[in-house]
Design an enzyme around this catalytic site. Structure first.
Site, PDB file in Angstrom:
ATOM      1  N   ASN A  13       1.341  -0.570   2.253  1.00 27.14           N
ATOM      2  CA  ASN A  13       1.206   0.423   1.189  1.00 27.14           C
ATOM      3  C   ASN A  13       1.673  -0.287  -0.082  1.00 27.14           C
ATOM      4  O   ASN A  13       2.867  -0.489  -0.277  1.00 27.14           O
ATOM      5  CB  ASN A  13       2.089   1.645   1.492  1.00 27.14           C
ATOM      6  CG  ASN A  13       2.139   2.603   0.312  1.00 27.14           C
ATOM      7  OD1 ASN A  13       1.388   2.466  -0.652  1.00 27.14           O
ATOM      8  ND2 ASN A  13       3.043   3.571   0.378  1.00 27.14           N
ATOM      9  N   LYS A  15       1.659   0.659  -3.071  1.00 32.99           N
ATOM     10  CA  LYS A  15       2.239   1.529  -4.107  1.00 32.99           C
ATOM     11  C   LYS A  15       1.653   1.164  -5.474  1.00 32.99           C
ATOM     12  O   LYS A  15       0.478   0.822  -5.539  1.00 32.99           O
ATOM     13  CB  LYS A  15       3.769   1.449  -4.055  1.00 32.99           C
ATOM     14  CG  LYS A  15       4.295   1.692  -2.620  1.00 32.99           C
ATOM     15  CD  LYS A  15       5.764   1.927  -2.537  1.00 32.99           C
ATOM     16  CE  LYS A  15       6.152   2.213  -1.087  1.00 32.99           C
ATOM     17  NZ  LYS A  15       7.555   2.504  -0.899  1.00 32.99           N
ATOM     18  N   HIS A  98       2.933  10.808   1.374  1.00 30.72           N
ATOM     19  CA  HIS A  98       4.009   9.832   1.194  1.00 30.72           C
ATOM     20  C   HIS A  98       5.186  10.491   0.479  1.00 30.72           C
ATOM     21  O   HIS A  98       5.003  11.308  -0.415  1.00 30.72           O
ATOM     22  CB  HIS A  98       3.508   8.616   0.403  1.00 30.72           C
ATOM     23  CG  HIS A  98       4.498   7.496   0.477  1.00 30.72           C
ATOM     24  ND1 HIS A  98       5.598   7.441  -0.346  1.00 30.72           N
ATOM     25  CD2 HIS A  98       4.585   6.436   1.315  1.00 30.72           C
ATOM     26  CE1 HIS A  98       6.318   6.376  -0.004  1.00 30.72           C
ATOM     27  NE2 HIS A  98       5.728   5.754   0.993  1.00 30.72           N
ATOM     28  N   GLU A 100       7.091   9.504  -1.744  1.00 32.41           N
ATOM     29  CA  GLU A 100       7.115   9.353  -3.216  1.00 32.41           C
ATOM     30  C   GLU A 100       6.197  10.380  -3.868  1.00 32.41           C
ATOM     31  O   GLU A 100       6.478  10.864  -4.966  1.00 32.41           O
ATOM     32  CB  GLU A 100       6.740   7.909  -3.589  1.00 32.41           C
ATOM     33  CG  GLU A 100       7.891   6.958  -3.279  1.00 32.41           C
ATOM     34  CD  GLU A 100       7.482   5.569  -2.856  1.00 32.41           C
ATOM     35  OE1 GLU A 100       6.334   5.159  -3.104  1.00 32.41           O
ATOM     36  OE2 GLU A 100       8.331   4.873  -2.244  1.00 32.41           O
ATOM     37  N   GLU A 170       8.606   7.961   8.178  1.00 33.10           N
ATOM     38  CA  GLU A 170       9.306   7.197   7.147  1.00 33.10           C
ATOM     39  C   GLU A 170      10.544   7.966   6.673  1.00 33.10           C
ATOM     40  O   GLU A 170      10.442   8.849   5.818  1.00 33.10           O
ATOM     41  CB  GLU A 170       8.383   6.971   5.941  1.00 33.10           C
ATOM     42  CG  GLU A 170       7.131   6.190   6.258  1.00 33.10           C
ATOM     43  CD  GLU A 170       6.609   5.432   5.036  1.00 33.10           C
ATOM     44  OE1 GLU A 170       6.309   4.248   5.191  1.00 33.10           O
ATOM     45  OE2 GLU A 170       6.531   6.018   3.944  1.00 33.10           O
ATOM     46  N   GLY A 176      12.429   1.424   0.569  1.00 37.73           N
ATOM     47  CA  GLY A 176      12.722   0.615  -0.611  1.00 37.73           C
ATOM     48  C   GLY A 176      14.210   0.385  -0.829  1.00 37.73           C
ATOM     49  O   GLY A 176      14.628  -0.092  -1.879  1.00 37.73           O
ATOM     50  N   SER A 216      11.550  -0.131   4.860  1.00 36.89           N
ATOM     51  CA  SER A 216      12.187  -1.458   4.866  1.00 36.89           C
ATOM     52  C   SER A 216      11.878  -2.274   6.121  1.00 36.89           C
ATOM     53  O   SER A 216      12.707  -3.056   6.583  1.00 36.89           O
ATOM     54  CB  SER A 216      13.703  -1.346   4.656  1.00 36.89           C
ATOM     55  OG  SER A 216      13.984  -0.716   3.422  1.00 36.89           O
TER      56      SER A 216
HETATM   57  P1  13P Z   1       9.407  -0.268   1.935  1.00 37.80           P
HETATM   58  O1  13P Z   1       8.828  -1.070   3.082  1.00 37.80           O
HETATM   59  O2  13P Z   1       9.358  -0.981   0.620  1.00 37.80           O
HETATM   60  O3  13P Z   1      10.765   0.281   2.276  1.00 37.80           O
HETATM   61  O4  13P Z   1       8.443   1.000   1.769  1.00 37.80           O
HETATM   62  C1  13P Z   1       8.120   1.752   2.876  1.00 37.80           C
HETATM   63  C2  13P Z   1       7.074   2.704   2.489  1.00 37.80           C
HETATM   64  O5  13P Z   1       7.301   3.631   1.727  1.00 37.80           O
HETATM   65  C3  13P Z   1       5.725   2.496   3.029  1.00 37.80           C
HETATM   66  O6  13P Z   1       4.920   3.583   2.754  1.00 37.80           O
END
Ligand code: 13P
Length: 255
Positions: A13, A15, A98, A100, A170, A176, A216
């Site tokens: 992903n 982002k 997601h 976010e 997640e 992150g 992560s």
């Molecule tokens: P990270 O791997 O950067 O923690 O992000 C995970 C994520 O949100 C994947 O959708």
């Protein structure tokens, strides 16, 4: 529950990262490193990078996905992109829900359901994200939160359509932050999600259902996480932007 019934799916992903030119370069770098993968490999990229990604991935085993879609076919929704539009661009995979999107852009369980529905109606595969906030884990309500997210998103989804759904667990506190869930924590929730699928559909559907872990995941911890019985892949943020790291995770899933 039998892991051998499922093919792992490793999805990046990206982002809000990479220009079209950078997208072409990164896909070209990833391509040879994952060419012999024994799992599905997906890169979900920003809307503006989709054409560059599709072009660069042509003839390879990398599938390209989007990071969100709107529920309506078309209309007055400034800044949004419909599932129908994505499909017309040759995109078959999309992330919905997601954290976010839920945290910063007002997505709710109901809008996540609607986006998921629109993607399914357009023949797409959905990576549906669910997960709890740290306070919810501390209150011991992780499974209540996750199961209501799953139940609402999947309301009305048929057993046949379920073949085009992947759930990514997640935990929001692990995204992150460099703070990964332990393999046992990931397994506990991924297993519970599979049991919920068995309850909502049946054991056959649950046995072949793909549940990813995200948060992560990286080249170092992928082996242990992916070694768990109910962790069938990963949704990768930061590490998916570095070709060697992403390839190492793909390799870990190919064992
Ligand atoms: P990270 O791997 O950067 O923690 O992000 C995970 C994520 O949100 C994947 O959708």
């Amino acid at each position: 529950m039998n892991k051998s019934l499922r093919k792992a799916v490793i999805a990046g992903n990206w982002k809000m990262n990479k220009t079209p030119a950078e997208t072409t370069a990164l896909i070209n770098e990833i391509k040879p490193l994952v060419a012999d993968a024994d799992c599905d490999v997906v890169c979900c990229v920003p809307y503006v990078d989709l054409f560059a990604a599709l072009e660069a991935a042509k003839g390879s085993n990398i599938k390209i996905g989007a990071e969100n879609c709107h529920w309506a076919k078309s209309g007055a929704f400034t800044g949004e992109v419909s599932a129908e539009m994505l499909k017309a661009c040759g995109v078959d995979i999309v992330i919905t829900g997601h954290s976010e999107r839920r945290t910063y852009f007002g997505d709710t369980d109901v809008t996540v359901h609607d986006r998921t529905r629109a993607a399914l109606d357009n023949g797409m595969t959905v990576i549906l994200c669910v997960g709890e906030y740290l306070e919810q884990r501390e209150q011991n309500i992780t499974m209540e939160v996750v199961s209501s997210q799953v139940k609402i998103a999947l309301a009305g989804v048929s057993k046949e359509e379920l073949d085009r759904i992947i759930i990514a667990y997640e935990p929001v506190w692990a995204i992150g932050t460099g703070k990964t869930a332990t393999a046992d924590q990931a397994e506990e929730v991924c297993k519970a999600i599979r049991e919920l699928i068995a309850e909502l559909y049946d054991k056959e559907a649950a046995d072949k259902f793909v549940v990813q872990y995200g948060g992560s995941m990286n080249a170092k911890n992928a082996d242990e996480l992916l070694g768990k019985e109910d962790v069938d892949g990963g949704l990768i943020g930061g590490a998916s932007l570095k070709a060697p790291d992403f390839a190492a995770i793909v390799k870990a899933a190919s064992k």
